[in-house]
Design a protein around this motif. Sequence first.
Motif, PDB file in Angstrom:
ATOM      1  N   LEU A   1       6.970   2.405   6.187  1.00 46.11           N
ATOM      2  CA  LEU A   1       7.783   3.267   5.327  1.00 46.11           C
ATOM      3  C   LEU A   1       8.940   3.882   6.107  1.00 46.11           C
ATOM      4  CD1 LEU A   1       8.196   4.441   2.533  1.00 46.11           C
ATOM      5  CD2 LEU A   1       6.633   6.313   3.147  1.00 46.11           C
TER       6      LEU A   1
ATOM      7  N   GLY B   1       0.818  -1.210   0.000  1.00 48.29           N
ATOM      8  CA  GLY B   1       0.000   0.000   0.000  1.00 48.29           C
ATOM      9  C   GLY B   1       0.846   1.251   0.000  1.00 48.29           C
ATOM     10  N   LYS B   2       0.582   2.137   0.979  1.00 45.81           N
ATOM     11  CA  LYS B   2       1.341   3.389   1.116  1.00 45.81           C
ATOM     12  C   LYS B   2       2.442   3.271   2.174  1.00 45.81           C
ATOM     13  CE  LYS B   2      -2.457   5.615   1.946  1.00 45.81           C
ATOM     14  NZ  LYS B   2      -3.436   6.692   2.286  1.00 45.81           N
TER      15      LYS B   2
ATOM     16  N   ASP C   1       1.909   2.925   5.346  1.00 46.08           N
ATOM     17  CA  ASP C   1       1.508   3.679   6.538  1.00 46.08           C
ATOM     18  C   ASP C   1       1.089   2.776   7.697  1.00 46.08           C
ATOM     19  OD1 ASP C   1      -0.752   2.757   5.285  1.00 46.08           O
ATOM     20  OD2 ASP C   1      -1.848   4.663   5.329  1.00 46.08           O
TER      21      ASP C   1
ATOM     22  N   ASP D   1      -1.650  -3.864  -1.503  1.00 42.03           N
ATOM     23  CA  ASP D   1      -1.711  -4.212  -0.088  1.00 42.03           C
ATOM     24  C   ASP D   1      -2.266  -5.620   0.096  1.00 42.03           C
ATOM     25  OD1 ASP D   1      -1.390  -3.876   2.592  1.00 42.03           O
ATOM     26  OD2 ASP D   1      -2.719  -2.146   2.787  1.00 42.03           O
TER      27      ASP D   1
ATOM     28  N   TYR E   1       6.167   0.279  -4.403  1.00 42.07           N
ATOM     29  CA  TYR E   1       4.879   0.093  -3.729  1.00 42.07           C
ATOM     30  C   TYR E   1       4.091  -1.008  -4.439  1.00 42.07           C
ATOM     31  CZ  TYR E   1       6.115   4.404  -1.379  1.00 42.07           C
ATOM     32  OH  TYR E   1       6.764   5.357  -0.629  1.00 42.07           O
TER      33      TYR E   1
END
Length: 364
Positions: free
Chosen positions: A265, A223-224, A226, A298, A295
């Motif tokens: 990250l 994902g990001k 996070d 997810d 990336y």
Amino acid sequence: MAQMPARRLLVTGGAGFIGSAVIRYLINETDHHVVNLDKLTYAGNLESLAAVDGSERYAFERVDICDQAEVDRVFREHHPDLVMHLAAESHVDRSISGPAEFIQTNITGSYVMLEAARQYWSGLEGPAKARFRFHHISTDEVYGDLEGTDDLFTEETPYAPSSPYSASKASSDHLVRAWNRTYRLPVVITNCSNNYGPYQFPEKLIPLVILNAVAGKPLPIYGKGDQIRDWLQVEDHARALVKVALEGRDGETYNIGGHNEKTNLEVVKTLCSILDELRPEHPEGIQRYEELITYVADRPGHDLRYAIDASKIERDLGWTPDETFESGIRKTVEWYLDNAGWVENVASGEYRKWIESNYDKRGG
């Protein structure tokens, strides 16, 4: 304070990442005897115990925890005072692609261990019976994820597992508590946050990033990136586990955390920064390891945040972590850079197939 008499500890999964750290600590820092019971699946590696293998206080039994007859034999022959049950399938992504192994090992295997321990304990008398204990090592993932930024998992947090892995560990936790309440088997349970450190199988985030980076391979981030985790250095965890096994109160649960919340990250960028310093000869085509960050889609049902309230173990047993994330992560990077032989030996064909099936096929 009088020194505790030497005990005989049966450690299941002792060739794994956390189990081997526990055994190295017990042999190197205490007078206790250790029996290591391990099936030696893909993540079990006896090279992680090479430094203690010659000790007269160490014995190894290659046994599957689902094999009742063999587990019973180990109890009969070695007469343990304590069981530290770490053997488990532990990788969330593997549990999503193949949950059956997790149900078998984490639930059925824990049942077999509990029954063997109960039968053995029932036959003990006097001081031997009084000092026996079954210590079940679990995970914070049984609690699901945290919604707020200030909430913490406590020992009273309701269970809400999200993956086949965490559901199987939650099931085993419930079995342990049932055996304590129904049969009075003496037990303690610990739930820990994400571990990192030397000898970790390279499918997990931190060793995967280190090894991919120096090889010039993509650094996959779900994902990001996070997702927030509380990071615990594995040798700090080993100390905590031994303390709980020997000093924890019967029937109690203790949460163990490192007080180090980081997003995935942040962790990856920290690793890249340390590698820029320690391994400045970058792979061809890049000037900084961060350029390798990729990336990927997810994972299904990915929990966003885990964080442990470890105040109970600090208050009741006096344990606190020695390592900060900054000190522990640097030592971890240095260890992987200095132990290429161990890494090469553990990177089997099965491991390479796993990396290919899990990450390469996800894409961006």
